[in-house]
Each structure stands twice: as C-alpha cells, then as structure tokens.
Design a protein around this motif. Sequence first.
Motif, PDB file in Angstrom:
ATOM      1  N   GLU A   1       0.828  -1.205   0.000  1.00 42.03           N
ATOM      2  CA  GLU A   1       0.000   0.000   0.000  1.00 42.03           C
ATOM      3  C   GLU A   1       0.868   1.263   0.000  1.00 42.03           C
ATOM      4  OE1 GLU A   1      -2.786  -0.190   3.224  1.00 42.03           O
ATOM      5  OE2 GLU A   1      -3.740  -2.003   2.427  1.00 42.03           O
ATOM      6  N   THR A   2       1.969   1.237   0.752  1.00 37.12           N
ATOM      7  CA  THR A   2       2.873   2.381   0.794  1.00 37.12           C
ATOM      8  C   THR A   2       3.466   2.659  -0.586  1.00 37.12           C
ATOM      9  OG1 THR A   2       3.422   1.987   3.109  1.00 37.12           O
ATOM     10  CG2 THR A   2       5.000   3.287   1.836  1.00 37.12           C
ATOM     11  N   VAL A   3       3.900   1.604  -1.274  1.00 36.98           N
ATOM     12  CA  VAL A   3       4.456   1.771  -2.612  1.00 36.98           C
ATOM     13  C   VAL A   3       3.379   2.263  -3.573  1.00 36.98           C
ATOM     14  CG1 VAL A   3       5.514   0.557  -4.572  1.00 36.98           C
ATOM     15  CG2 VAL A   3       6.310   0.100  -2.249  1.00 36.98           C
ATOM     16  N   GLU A   4       2.182   1.710  -3.470  1.00 35.85           N
ATOM     17  CA  GLU A   4       1.087   2.150  -4.332  1.00 35.85           C
ATOM     18  C   GLU A   4       0.758   3.626  -4.120  1.00 35.85           C
ATOM     19  OE1 GLU A   4      -0.874   0.712  -6.730  1.00 35.85           O
ATOM     20  OE2 GLU A   4       0.328  -1.110  -6.709  1.00 35.85           O
ATOM     21  N   ASP A   5       0.937   4.127  -2.903  1.00 35.86           N
ATOM     22  CA  ASP A   5       0.624   5.517  -2.581  1.00 35.86           C
ATOM     23  C   ASP A   5       1.730   6.495  -2.971  1.00 35.86           C
ATOM     24  OD1 ASP A   5      -1.824   4.778  -1.559  1.00 35.86           O
ATOM     25  OD2 ASP A   5      -1.169   4.801   0.535  1.00 35.86           O
ATOM     26  N   MET A   6       2.873   5.976  -3.386  1.00 36.10           N
ATOM     27  CA  MET A   6       3.966   6.853  -3.797  1.00 36.10           C
ATOM     28  C   MET A   6       3.587   7.552  -5.107  1.00 36.10           C
ATOM     29  SD  MET A   6       7.251   4.482  -2.871  1.00 36.10           S
ATOM     30  CE  MET A   6       8.481   5.788  -2.877  1.00 36.10           C
ATOM     31  N   PRO A   7       4.202   8.712  -5.360  1.00 30.94           N
ATOM     32  CA  PRO A   7       3.878   9.421  -6.604  1.00 30.94           C
ATOM     33  C   PRO A   7       4.147   8.556  -7.830  1.00 30.94           C
ATOM     34  CG  PRO A   7       5.286  10.765  -5.184  1.00 30.94           C
ATOM     35  CD  PRO A   7       5.212   9.404  -4.572  1.00 30.94           C
ATOM     36  N   ALA A   8       3.297   8.689  -8.810  1.00 41.46           N
ATOM     37  CA  ALA A   8       3.464   7.958 -10.057  1.00 41.46           C
ATOM     38  C   ALA A   8       4.071   8.883 -11.111  1.00 41.46           C
ATOM     39  CB  ALA A   8       2.113   7.439 -10.549  1.00 41.46           C
ATOM     40  N   PRO A   9       4.871   8.339 -12.003  1.00 47.88           N
ATOM     41  CA  PRO A   9       5.426   9.169 -13.074  1.00 47.88           C
ATOM     42  C   PRO A   9       4.307   9.832 -13.876  1.00 47.88           C
ATOM     43  CG  PRO A   9       6.483   7.022 -13.044  1.00 47.88           C
ATOM     44  CD  PRO A   9       5.332   6.957 -12.083  1.00 47.88           C
ATOM     45  N   GLY A  10       4.545  11.081 -14.246  1.00 51.29           N
ATOM     46  CA  GLY A  10       3.569  11.801 -15.058  1.00 51.29           C
ATOM     47  C   GLY A  10       2.460  12.466 -14.271  1.00 51.29           C
ATOM     48  N   ASN A  11       2.474  12.336 -12.948  1.00 46.90           N
ATOM     49  CA  ASN A  11       1.439  12.962 -12.131  1.00 46.90           C
ATOM     50  C   ASN A  11       1.875  14.388 -11.829  1.00 46.90           C
ATOM     51  OD1 ASN A  11      -0.294  13.836 -10.101  1.00 46.90           O
ATOM     52  ND2 ASN A  11      -0.395  11.842  -9.106  1.00 46.90           N
ATOM     53  N   GLU A  12       1.253  15.343 -12.494  1.00 44.55           N
ATOM     54  CA  GLU A  12       1.639  16.748 -12.349  1.00 44.55           C
ATOM     55  C   GLU A  12       1.306  17.304 -10.956  1.00 44.55           C
ATOM     56  OE1 GLU A  12       3.465  18.405 -14.529  1.00 44.55           O
ATOM     57  OE2 GLU A  12       3.489  16.591 -15.754  1.00 44.55           O
ATOM     58  N   GLU A  13       0.302  16.750 -10.316  1.00 34.61           N
ATOM     59  CA  GLU A  13      -0.099  17.222  -8.986  1.00 34.61           C
ATOM     60  C   GLU A  13       0.941  16.848  -7.927  1.00 34.61           C
ATOM     61  OE1 GLU A  13      -3.905  16.953  -5.930  1.00 34.61           O
ATOM     62  OE2 GLU A  13      -4.076  16.125  -7.942  1.00 34.61           O
ATOM     63  N   PHE A  14       1.520  15.653  -8.064  1.00 35.51           N
ATOM     64  CA  PHE A  14       2.549  15.172  -7.146  1.00 35.51           C
ATOM     65  C   PHE A  14       3.753  14.695  -7.955  1.00 35.51           C
ATOM     66  CE2 PHE A  14      -1.553  14.351  -5.035  1.00 35.51           C
ATOM     67  CZ  PHE A  14      -1.380  15.121  -3.898  1.00 35.51           C
ATOM     68  N   PRO A  15       4.535  15.628  -8.488  1.00 38.73           N
ATOM     69  CA  PRO A  15       5.660  15.227  -9.342  1.00 38.73           C
ATOM     70  C   PRO A  15       6.750  14.498  -8.556  1.00 38.73           C
ATOM     71  CG  PRO A  15       5.745  17.584  -8.899  1.00 38.73           C
ATOM     72  CD  PRO A  15       4.465  17.068  -8.299  1.00 38.73           C
ATOM     73  N   ILE A  16       7.379  13.541  -9.219  1.00 39.95           N
ATOM     74  CA  ILE A  16       8.466  12.808  -8.580  1.00 39.95           C
ATOM     75  C   ILE A  16       9.728  13.663  -8.604  1.00 39.95           C
ATOM     76  CG2 ILE A  16       7.547  10.518  -9.069  1.00 39.95           C
ATOM     77  CD1 ILE A  16       9.576  10.316 -11.367  1.00 39.95           C
ATOM     78  N   ASP A  17      10.625  13.386  -7.659  1.00 45.54           N
ATOM     79  CA  ASP A  17      11.927  14.036  -7.643  1.00 45.54           C
ATOM     80  C   ASP A  17      12.983  12.957  -7.397  1.00 45.54           C
ATOM     81  OD1 ASP A  17      12.109  13.542  -4.827  1.00 45.54           O
ATOM     82  OD2 ASP A  17      11.152  15.458  -4.394  1.00 45.54           O
ATOM     83  N   TRP A  18      14.262  13.359  -7.389  1.00 45.13           N
ATOM     84  CA  TRP A  18      15.333  12.380  -7.226  1.00 45.13           C
ATOM     85  C   TRP A  18      15.282  11.708  -5.857  1.00 45.13           C
ATOM     86  CZ3 TRP A  18      17.454  10.117 -11.048  1.00 45.13           C
ATOM     87  CH2 TRP A  18      17.605  10.783 -12.264  1.00 45.13           C
ATOM     88  N   GLY A  19      14.715  12.372  -4.871  1.00 48.21           N
ATOM     89  CA  GLY A  19      14.547  11.738  -3.560  1.00 48.21           C
ATOM     90  C   GLY A  19      13.633  10.526  -3.645  1.00 48.21           C
ATOM     91  N   HIS A  20      12.547  10.652  -4.424  1.00 40.86           N
ATOM     92  CA  HIS A  20      11.640   9.512  -4.622  1.00 40.86           C
ATOM     93  C   HIS A  20      12.362   8.364  -5.316  1.00 40.86           C
ATOM     94  CE1 HIS A  20       8.524  12.853  -4.531  1.00 40.86           C
ATOM     95  NE2 HIS A  20       8.151  12.065  -3.540  1.00 40.86           N
ATOM     96  N   VAL A  21      13.162   8.715  -6.330  1.00 43.02           N
ATOM     97  CA  VAL A  21      13.910   7.691  -7.065  1.00 43.02           C
ATOM     98  C   VAL A  21      14.854   6.960  -6.119  1.00 43.02           C
ATOM     99  CG1 VAL A  21      15.557   7.267  -8.942  1.00 43.02           C
ATOM    100  CG2 VAL A  21      13.741   8.969  -9.237  1.00 43.02           C
TER     101      VAL A  21
END
Length: 69
Positions: free
Chosen positions: A27-47
């Motif tokens: 569930e935690t992984v599923e709740d992480m930001p998804a690529p292409g989501n402009e509302e919650f953009p990913i950053d290098w910390g997420h990577v």
Amino acid sequence: MKNRDKMENAYAAAHIRALTLLEDLHETVEDMPAPGNEEFPIDWGHVGSLNHLCEQLAELKKHFASDED
C-alpha cells in the motif's frame, strides 16, 4: 500445551504478521507518486527511496531463497 503446539502457534502469528507487513508495504508503494502525475511530481529523492527499497527487498528475497536450499 505441548512445545510443538506453541511452536505452531508462534509460527502462525509470525506468518500473519509478515503478510500484514507486506500488505502495508504494498500500500505504501502504491501511494507513492506515479510518473507523469503533475499534482505530485516525482523528484530524485523519490527515485533514491524507491531504489533503496528495491535493494532491501532483493536482499530479503535472497536471504529467504537461500533458506530453501
């Protein structure tokens, strides 16, 4: 209660706990930001966090795979 019964009960409890933890992690992984989501953009910390998680999961998998040999 016999020692064998205590062991079986302890194993059953640990099995349920492991499955619950895996479900929580999923569930935690599923709740992480998804690529292409402009509302919650990913950053290098997420990577980095996700790669770290992958390394830990691979190590766990390796550990349990070696127990089956």
